[in-house]
Design an enzyme around this catalytic site. Structure first.
Site, PDB file in Angstrom:
ATOM      1  N   TYR A   1      65.294  -5.348  41.678  1.00 52.05           N
ATOM      2  CA  TYR A   1      66.375  -5.467  40.693  1.00 52.05           C
ATOM      3  C   TYR A   1      67.502  -4.467  40.939  1.00 52.05           C
ATOM      4  O   TYR A   1      68.576  -4.580  40.369  1.00 52.05           O
ATOM      5  CB  TYR A   1      65.826  -5.266  39.274  1.00 52.05           C
ATOM      6  CG  TYR A   1      65.193  -6.502  38.686  1.00 52.05           C
ATOM      7  CD1 TYR A   1      64.045  -7.051  39.256  1.00 52.05           C
ATOM      8  CD2 TYR A   1      65.723  -7.123  37.560  1.00 52.05           C
ATOM      9  CE1 TYR A   1      63.468  -8.189  38.734  1.00 52.05           C
ATOM     10  CE2 TYR A   1      65.144  -8.264  37.028  1.00 52.05           C
ATOM     11  CZ  TYR A   1      64.011  -8.790  37.611  1.00 52.05           C
ATOM     12  OH  TYR A   1      63.437  -9.921  37.084  1.00 52.05           O
TER      13      TYR A   1
ATOM     14  N   ASP B   1      58.229  -8.909  35.768  1.00 49.71           N
ATOM     15  CA  ASP B   1      59.006 -10.023  35.208  1.00 49.71           C
ATOM     16  C   ASP B   1      58.177 -11.298  35.231  1.00 49.71           C
ATOM     17  O   ASP B   1      58.058 -12.007  34.228  1.00 49.71           O
ATOM     18  CB  ASP B   1      60.293 -10.202  36.019  1.00 49.71           C
ATOM     19  CG  ASP B   1      61.093 -11.392  35.542  1.00 49.71           C
ATOM     20  OD1 ASP B   1      61.312 -11.501  34.321  1.00 49.71           O
ATOM     21  OD2 ASP B   1      61.480 -12.232  36.386  1.00 49.71           O
TER      22      ASP B   1
ATOM     23  N   ASP C   1      48.818 -11.668  43.316  1.00 46.69           N
ATOM     24  CA  ASP C   1      48.407 -13.081  43.335  1.00 46.69           C
ATOM     25  C   ASP C   1      47.067 -13.265  42.629  1.00 46.69           C
ATOM     26  O   ASP C   1      46.876 -14.200  41.844  1.00 46.69           O
ATOM     27  CB  ASP C   1      48.399 -13.642  44.773  1.00 46.69           C
ATOM     28  CG  ASP C   1      47.743 -12.726  45.798  1.00 46.69           C
ATOM     29  OD1 ASP C   1      47.385 -11.577  45.458  1.00 46.69           O
ATOM     30  OD2 ASP C   1      47.597 -13.163  46.958  1.00 46.69           O
TER      31      ASP C   1
ATOM     32  N   ASP D   1      55.964 -13.460  31.892  1.00 48.39           N
ATOM     33  CA  ASP D   1      56.109 -14.863  31.466  1.00 48.39           C
ATOM     34  C   ASP D   1      54.733 -15.525  31.427  1.00 48.39           C
ATOM     35  O   ASP D   1      54.413 -16.288  30.513  1.00 48.39           O
ATOM     36  CB  ASP D   1      57.031 -15.641  32.425  1.00 48.39           C
ATOM     37  CG  ASP D   1      58.492 -15.613  31.980  1.00 48.39           C
ATOM     38  OD1 ASP D   1      58.877 -14.680  31.243  1.00 48.39           O
ATOM     39  OD2 ASP D   1      59.246 -16.536  32.378  1.00 48.39           O
TER      40      ASP D   1
ATOM     41  N   LYS E   1      51.051  -5.442  45.621  1.00 47.32           N
ATOM     42  CA  LYS E   1      50.733  -6.314  46.763  1.00 47.32           C
ATOM     43  C   LYS E   1      50.642  -5.390  47.968  1.00 47.32           C
ATOM     44  O   LYS E   1      51.408  -5.500  48.931  1.00 47.32           O
ATOM     45  CB  LYS E   1      51.838  -7.373  46.890  1.00 47.32           C
ATOM     46  CG  LYS E   1      51.612  -8.413  47.962  1.00 47.32           C
ATOM     47  CD  LYS E   1      50.555  -9.457  47.610  1.00 47.32           C
ATOM     48  CE  LYS E   1      50.327 -10.378  48.800  1.00 47.32           C
ATOM     49  NZ  LYS E   1      49.194 -11.299  48.615  1.00 47.32           N
TER      50      LYS E   1
HETATM   51  C1  IPM Z   1      63.495 -10.754  31.342  1.00 46.19           C
HETATM   52  C2  IPM Z   1      64.510 -11.716  31.892  1.00 46.19           C
HETATM   53  C3  IPM Z   1      65.544 -10.939  32.690  1.00 46.19           C
HETATM   54  C4  IPM Z   1      64.811 -10.247  33.813  1.00 46.19           C
HETATM   55  C5  IPM Z   1      66.693 -11.787  33.230  1.00 46.19           C
HETATM   56  C6  IPM Z   1      67.397 -12.555  32.140  1.00 46.19           C
HETATM   57  C7  IPM Z   1      67.671 -10.953  34.019  1.00 46.19           C
HETATM   58  O1  IPM Z   1      63.915 -12.714  32.638  1.00 46.19           O
HETATM   59  O2  IPM Z   1      63.866  -9.877  30.557  1.00 46.19           O
HETATM   60  O3  IPM Z   1      62.313 -10.887  31.687  1.00 46.19           O
HETATM   61  O4  IPM Z   1      64.599 -10.835  34.878  1.00 46.19           O
HETATM   62  O5  IPM Z   1      64.452  -9.084  33.637  1.00 46.19           O
HETATM   63 MN    MN Z   2      61.748 -12.582  32.700  1.00 44.77          MN
END
Ligand code: IPM
Ligand code: MN
Length: 330
Positions: free
Chosen positions: A122, A231, A207, A235, A174
């Site tokens: 990032y 990140d 993984d 999710d 990893k």
């Molecule tokens: C998160 C989001 C952000 C990230 C994006 C919107 C830049 O996906 O906060 O997880 O990748 O950090």
């Molecule tokens: Mn995200």
């Protein structure tokens, strides 16, 4: 405790809708905020080209916290708002911890991911050479500093031994392929571990961690990982604990040299904006994390308890109906 000065960035799409419910629920606890609204995000950019002026960043330094909905609008070049607003905020305010708790009492799942929030892929290192030619080259480096890795690891060890946690910390990386960054992470993690002999540790390749997140998430207490793995894994964490509508997050500057920022993990969902279909629970739970950070832990606990009925599916309805039902239980 007096009024807390909180900056509000509703943002785009469903962002303002879910933040309105978060503020409603916080008000129901009796905690008072002195709020300052900031009209920022993709829509603002399309209107007048503003992303995040330095003057706003300076103003934010005087706040106690920032509460953000979501940013992103169709029609804005990809990355412009993400890098120019969200990442700029994380980097400039040194919000080096991204804390994302996952919790499903029905399945016995209760873990927290600590994502390093200012480095890795990032950071923006890299570039394009010979752009547009058949010999084009793109690089996107991963920046990992000893200082950045160490402070993330220390935070995660502290969290693992804090009240209510199970004294277990897993490093996810990893190391079998990323032999430079993985080496730094592994060595730093192990060296910091020497200061926390009461915390048991584990290591998973990312993984394999994806399989465990789905098949055996109960094994995790605290997980620490780099920015990009964090990140993706968070999710997945949301997906295995009721969906992204319940996933809260805190972007923290634990040294308090700048205000921390609190936002749901989900995005602006422009497809359902204005339909009152967004689940505000993730934003409301992010509000509870904000209260925790301001020392309003009793109010935060009441919000989390009230949100249980939403997490279990007992509360359903439109965005404001869910907010009302949670506020009524606070
Ligand atoms: C998160 C989001 C952000 C990230 C994006 C919107 C830049 O996906 O906060 O997880 O990748 O950090
Ligand atoms: Mn995200």
């Amino acid at each position: 405790m007096g009024k807390h000065r909180v900056g509000i960035v509703g943002g785009d799409g469903i962002g303002p809708e879910v933040i309105a419910e978060g503020l409603k629920v916080i008000a129901a606890t009796g905690v008072e905020f002195d709020t300052v609204d900031y009209d920022l995000g993709g829509a603002r950019y399309l209107r007048d080209g503003t992303v995040l002026p330095d003057s706003v960043l300076e103003e934010w330094r005087g706040l106690d916290a920032i509460y953000l909905g979501a940013v992103g609008t169709p029609g804005v070049p990809p990355g412009l708002i993400e890098r120019g607003l969200l990442l700029k905020m994380r980097f400039e305010l040194d919000l080096y911890i991204n804390q994302r708790p996952f919790h499903d009492p029905g399945k016995g799942i209760d873990f927290v991911v600590i994502r390093e929030n200012t480095e890795g892929t990032y950071a923006g290192e890299g570039g394009l050479l010979r752009k547009g030619t058949p010999h084009e080259v793109a690089t996107q480096g991963s920046v990992n500093t000893r200082m950045g890795v160490e402070r993330a690891c220390r935070y995660a060890f502290d969290l693992a031994r804090s009240a209510g946690r199970r004294k277990h910390l897993t490093l996810v990386h990893k190391t079998n392929v990323l032999n430079f960054s993985g080496d730094l992470w592994e060595r730093t993690f192990n060296e910091v571990h020497a200061d926390y002999p009461d915390v048991a540790t584990a290591y998973n390749h990312v993984d394999a961690a994806c399989i465990y997140f789905v098949e055996d998430p109960q094994r995790y207490d605290v997980v620490v990982t780099d920015n990009l793995f964090g990140d993706i894994l968070t999710d997945l964490g949301g997906a295995v604990t009721g969906g992204i509508g319940f996933a809260a997050s805190a972007n923290l500057n634990p040294t308090l040299t700048a205000p921390s920022m609190f936002e749901p993990v989900h995005g602006s969902a422009p497809d359902i904006a204005g339909t009152a279909k967004a689940n505000p629970t993730a934003a409301i739970l992010s509000g509870a994390m904000l209260l925790d950070f301001l020392g309003e832990t009793a109010a935060a606990d009441r919000i989390r308890a009230a949100c249980e009925a939403s997490v279990t599916g007992e509360i359903t309805g439109s965005t404001p109906e869910i907010g009302d039902a949670i506020a009524a239980r606070v």
